[in-house]
Design a protein around this motif. Structure first.
Motif, PDB file in Angstrom:
ATOM      1  N   LEU A   1       0.737  -1.273  -0.120  1.00 32.34           N
ATOM      2  CA  LEU A   1       0.090   0.010  -0.034  1.00 32.34           C
ATOM      3  C   LEU A   1       0.868   1.278   0.075  1.00 32.34           C
ATOM      4  CD1 LEU A   1      -2.838  -1.277   2.538  1.00 32.34           C
ATOM      5  CD2 LEU A   1      -3.150  -0.490   0.216  1.00 32.34           C
ATOM      6  N   ALA A   2       1.767   1.368   0.844  1.00 27.89           N
ATOM      7  CA  ALA A   2       2.863   2.454   0.539  1.00 27.89           C
ATOM      8  C   ALA A   2       3.440   2.763  -0.527  1.00 27.89           C
ATOM      9  CB  ALA A   2       3.849   2.157   1.855  1.00 27.89           C
ATOM     10  N   ALA A   3       3.964   1.503  -1.086  1.00 27.55           N
ATOM     11  CA  ALA A   3       4.460   1.753  -2.586  1.00 27.55           C
ATOM     12  C   ALA A   3       3.505   2.205  -3.560  1.00 27.55           C
ATOM     13  CB  ALA A   3       4.934   0.281  -2.922  1.00 27.55           C
ATOM     14  N   ALA A   4       2.414   1.582  -3.375  1.00 24.80           N
ATOM     15  CA  ALA A   4       1.211   2.314  -4.485  1.00 24.80           C
ATOM     16  C   ALA A   4       0.652   3.559  -4.144  1.00 24.80           C
ATOM     17  CB  ALA A   4      -0.169   1.359  -4.172  1.00 24.80           C
ATOM     18  N   ILE A   5       0.801   3.905  -2.825  1.00 23.88           N
ATOM     19  CA  ILE A   5       0.462   5.611  -2.638  1.00 23.88           C
ATOM     20  C   ILE A   5       1.617   6.456  -3.134  1.00 23.88           C
ATOM     21  CG2 ILE A   5       0.350   7.273  -0.549  1.00 23.88           C
ATOM     22  CD1 ILE A   5      -1.059   5.075   0.824  1.00 23.88           C
ATOM     23  N   ALA A   6       2.989   5.798  -2.854  1.00 25.51           N
ATOM     24  CA  ALA A   6       4.179   6.642  -3.163  1.00 25.51           C
ATOM     25  C   ALA A   6       4.374   6.952  -4.763  1.00 25.51           C
ATOM     26  CB  ALA A   6       5.344   6.094  -2.523  1.00 25.51           C
ATOM     27  N   VAL A   7       3.861   5.724  -5.691  1.00 28.69           N
ATOM     28  CA  VAL A   7       4.024   5.903  -6.961  1.00 28.69           C
ATOM     29  C   VAL A   7       3.012   6.821  -7.448  1.00 28.69           C
ATOM     30  CG1 VAL A   7       3.926   4.333  -9.098  1.00 28.69           C
ATOM     31  CG2 VAL A   7       5.531   3.859  -7.147  1.00 28.69           C
TER      32      VAL A   7
ATOM     33  N   ASN B   1      -8.541   7.286  -2.196  1.00 26.47           N
ATOM     34  CA  ASN B   1      -9.157   6.885  -1.272  1.00 26.47           C
ATOM     35  C   ASN B   1      -8.892   5.249  -0.929  1.00 26.47           C
ATOM     36  OD1 ASN B   1     -10.004   9.511  -0.342  1.00 26.47           O
ATOM     37  ND2 ASN B   1     -11.858   9.223  -1.498  1.00 26.47           N
ATOM     38  N   ARG B   2      -9.105   4.764  -1.885  1.00 32.76           N
ATOM     39  CA  ARG B   2      -8.879   3.178  -1.766  1.00 32.76           C
ATOM     40  C   ARG B   2      -7.584   2.812  -1.104  1.00 32.76           C
ATOM     41  NH1 ARG B   2      -8.353   4.091  -7.156  1.00 32.76           N
ATOM     42  NH2 ARG B   2      -6.509   3.376  -8.163  1.00 32.76           N
ATOM     43  N   TYR B   3      -6.500   3.365  -1.304  1.00 34.60           N
ATOM     44  CA  TYR B   3      -5.425   3.157  -0.793  1.00 34.60           C
ATOM     45  C   TYR B   3      -5.263   3.367   0.591  1.00 34.60           C
ATOM     46  CZ  TYR B   3      -3.472   2.515  -5.425  1.00 34.60           C
ATOM     47  OH  TYR B   3      -3.589   1.891  -6.825  1.00 34.60           O
ATOM     48  N   THR B   4      -5.734   4.661   1.089  1.00 33.04           N
ATOM     49  CA  THR B   4      -5.839   5.063   2.319  1.00 33.04           C
ATOM     50  C   THR B   4      -6.879   4.311   3.256  1.00 33.04           C
ATOM     51  OG1 THR B   4      -5.686   7.312   1.700  1.00 33.04           O
ATOM     52  CG2 THR B   4      -6.331   7.103   3.877  1.00 33.04           C
ATOM     53  N   LEU B   5      -7.948   3.708   2.647  1.00 34.88           N
ATOM     54  CA  LEU B   5      -8.879   2.855   3.089  1.00 34.88           C
ATOM     55  C   LEU B   5      -8.264   1.486   3.613  1.00 34.88           C
ATOM     56  CD1 LEU B   5     -11.688   2.215   4.384  1.00 34.88           C
ATOM     57  CD2 LEU B   5     -12.620   1.794   2.042  1.00 34.88           C
TER      58      LEU B   5
ATOM     59  N   ASP C   1      -3.370  13.572   1.918  1.00 31.54           N
ATOM     60  CA  ASP C   1      -2.405  13.708   2.861  1.00 31.54           C
ATOM     61  C   ASP C   1      -2.891  13.702   4.307  1.00 31.54           C
ATOM     62  OD1 ASP C   1      -0.523  13.761   0.935  1.00 31.54           O
ATOM     63  OD2 ASP C   1      -0.533  15.971   0.858  1.00 31.54           O
ATOM     64  N   ILE C   2      -4.284  14.512   4.472  1.00 33.60           N
ATOM     65  CA  ILE C   2      -4.747  14.471   5.815  1.00 33.60           C
ATOM     66  C   ILE C   2      -5.309  13.179   6.345  1.00 33.60           C
ATOM     67  CG2 ILE C   2      -6.707  15.593   7.096  1.00 33.60           C
ATOM     68  CD1 ILE C   2      -5.857  18.490   5.492  1.00 33.60           C
ATOM     69  N   LYS C   3      -6.072  12.669   5.030  1.00 31.58           N
ATOM     70  CA  LYS C   3      -6.768  11.204   5.425  1.00 31.58           C
ATOM     71  C   LYS C   3      -5.498  10.183   5.700  1.00 31.58           C
ATOM     72  CE  LYS C   3      -9.305  11.802   1.696  1.00 31.58           C
ATOM     73  NZ  LYS C   3     -10.147  11.708   0.782  1.00 31.58           N
ATOM     74  N   LEU C   4      -4.519  10.302   4.977  1.00 29.42           N
ATOM     75  CA  LEU C   4      -3.570   9.180   5.237  1.00 29.42           C
ATOM     76  C   LEU C   4      -2.936   9.444   6.636  1.00 29.42           C
ATOM     77  CD1 LEU C   4      -1.817   6.919   4.071  1.00 29.42           C
ATOM     78  CD2 LEU C   4      -0.189   8.541   3.122  1.00 29.42           C
ATOM     79  N   LEU C   5      -2.687  10.633   6.869  1.00 31.24           N
ATOM     80  CA  LEU C   5      -2.065  10.935   8.388  1.00 31.24           C
ATOM     81  C   LEU C   5      -3.043  10.469   9.373  1.00 31.24           C
ATOM     82  CD1 LEU C   5      -0.177  14.262   7.707  1.00 31.24           C
ATOM     83  CD2 LEU C   5       0.804  12.013   8.396  1.00 31.24           C
ATOM     84  N   GLY C   6      -4.371  10.709   9.118  1.00 30.17           N
ATOM     85  CA  GLY C   6      -5.426  10.146   9.985  1.00 30.17           C
ATOM     86  C   GLY C   6      -5.348   8.774  10.264  1.00 30.17           C
ATOM     87  N   ALA C   7      -5.269   7.915   9.146  1.00 27.36           N
ATOM     88  CA  ALA C   7      -5.059   6.470   9.147  1.00 27.36           C
ATOM     89  C   ALA C   7      -3.954   6.093   9.858  1.00 27.36           C
ATOM     90  CB  ALA C   7      -5.340   6.122   7.711  1.00 27.36           C
ATOM     91  N   SER C   8      -2.706   6.748   9.552  1.00 29.36           N
ATOM     92  CA  SER C   8      -1.634   6.662  10.301  1.00 29.36           C
ATOM     93  C   SER C   8      -1.624   6.603  11.699  1.00 29.36           C
ATOM     94  CB  SER C   8      -0.594   7.649   9.699  1.00 29.36           C
ATOM     95  OG  SER C   8      -0.297   7.363   8.265  1.00 29.36           O
ATOM     96  N   ALA C   9      -2.402   7.717  12.327  1.00 29.06           N
ATOM     97  CA  ALA C   9      -2.551   7.794  13.602  1.00 29.06           C
ATOM     98  C   ALA C   9      -3.179   6.523  14.262  1.00 29.06           C
ATOM     99  CB  ALA C   9      -3.392   9.275  14.111  1.00 29.06           C
ATOM    100  N   LEU C  10      -4.134   6.015  13.536  1.00 29.28           N
ATOM    101  CA  LEU C  10      -4.534   4.813  14.108  1.00 29.28           C
ATOM    102  C   LEU C  10      -3.694   3.735  14.245  1.00 29.28           C
ATOM    103  CD1 LEU C  10      -7.320   3.278  14.834  1.00 29.28           C
ATOM    104  CD2 LEU C  10      -7.474   2.478  12.634  1.00 29.28           C
ATOM    105  N   LEU C  11      -2.591   3.563  13.303  1.00 30.10           N
ATOM    106  CA  LEU C  11      -1.657   2.637  13.482  1.00 30.10           C
ATOM    107  C   LEU C  11      -0.561   2.920  14.102  1.00 30.10           C
ATOM    108  CD1 LEU C  11      -1.311   1.970   9.333  1.00 30.10           C
ATOM    109  CD2 LEU C  11      -1.611   0.150  11.121  1.00 30.10           C
ATOM    110  N   VAL C  12       0.034   4.045  14.308  1.00 26.50           N
ATOM    111  CA  VAL C  12       1.276   4.668  15.018  1.00 26.50           C
ATOM    112  C   VAL C  12       0.850   5.377  16.188  1.00 26.50           C
ATOM    113  CG1 VAL C  12       2.808   3.823  13.123  1.00 26.50           C
ATOM    114  CG2 VAL C  12       1.955   6.364  13.489  1.00 26.50           C
ATOM    115  N   GLY C  13      -0.311   5.784  16.457  1.00 20.92           N
ATOM    116  CA  GLY C  13      -0.672   6.822  17.528  1.00 20.92           C
ATOM    117  C   GLY C  13      -0.046   8.077  16.997  1.00 20.92           C
TER     118      GLY C  13
END
Length: 186
Positions: free
Chosen positions: A43-49, A59-63, A117-129
């Motif tokens: 997922l990180a690779a798909a988002i980056a590319v 949104n599908r990658y963030t979801l 970026d905002i949605k991805l950072l929100g999803a990130s907070a779920l994973l890493v706080g």
């Protein structure tokens, strides 16, 4: 900015680099953790590319990132109450970033962060706080600054404060790095 042309083989190549950087940290993890790690690398690779090519984060990658985080959290810790607390923090962070971006846009006349970026950072907070997201942003910003400097040198142009940056290209791999290397902190 001239956009990058995404090639189908770029995603596995980027996923391999992210996996190589994070593999030593997850060796010996549970089956759930290893599956989550593999999914997050892809997922990180798909988002980056995709973000590098289009300046958009689908949104599908963030979801997908969010779902991997929820599934891994429930499989490993099994504590839905703690997950609810983490989700509340993720919503607060996403809301704070959205408000910041809204005020920045009024002040400067352009957005600072995109909604992807905002949605991805929100999803990130779920994973890493929330604290892990701070480390993630520092890693991503450092990599983005290096990218901008190298791009300016390559194009023989001066650095500009208003340069557009595909920040998701750096946020997504930084998430996997923080998630893999600093799990005890979260």
């Amino acid at each position: 900015m001239k956009t990058f042309v995404a090639r189908p083989r770029a995603i596995p190549a980027v996923a391999s680099v992210v996996a190589a950087v994070t593999f030593p940290a997850i060796v010996g993890g549970t089956t759930y953790t290893l599956a989550a790690w593999a999914a997050l690398c892809l997922l990180a690779a798909a988002i980056a590319v995709y973000d590098l090519a289009t300046m958009l984060i689908p949104n599908r990658y963030t979801l997908g990132t969010l779902l991997v985080g929820v599934a891994e959290w429930l499989a490993v810790s099994g504590d839905p109450e703690a997950l609810a607390v983490r989700a509340g923090g993720a919503l607060l962070l996403g809301g704070a970033l959205w408000l910041f971006d809204m005020f920045y846009e009024r002040l400067r006349g352009q957005t600072g962060l995109g909604m992807g970026d905002i949605k991805l950072l929100g999803a990130s907070a779920l994973l890493v706080g929330i604290s892990g997201t701070g480390v993630q942003i520092m890693l991503a910003a450092s990599a983005a600054l290096i990218f901008i400097a190298l791009r300016a040198m390559r194009l023989r142009r001066p650095l500009r404060a208003a340069a557009k940056v595909p920040f998701g290209t750096f946020i997504a791999p930084a998430l996997v790095i923080v998630w893999a290397w600093l799990p005890a902190a979260w």
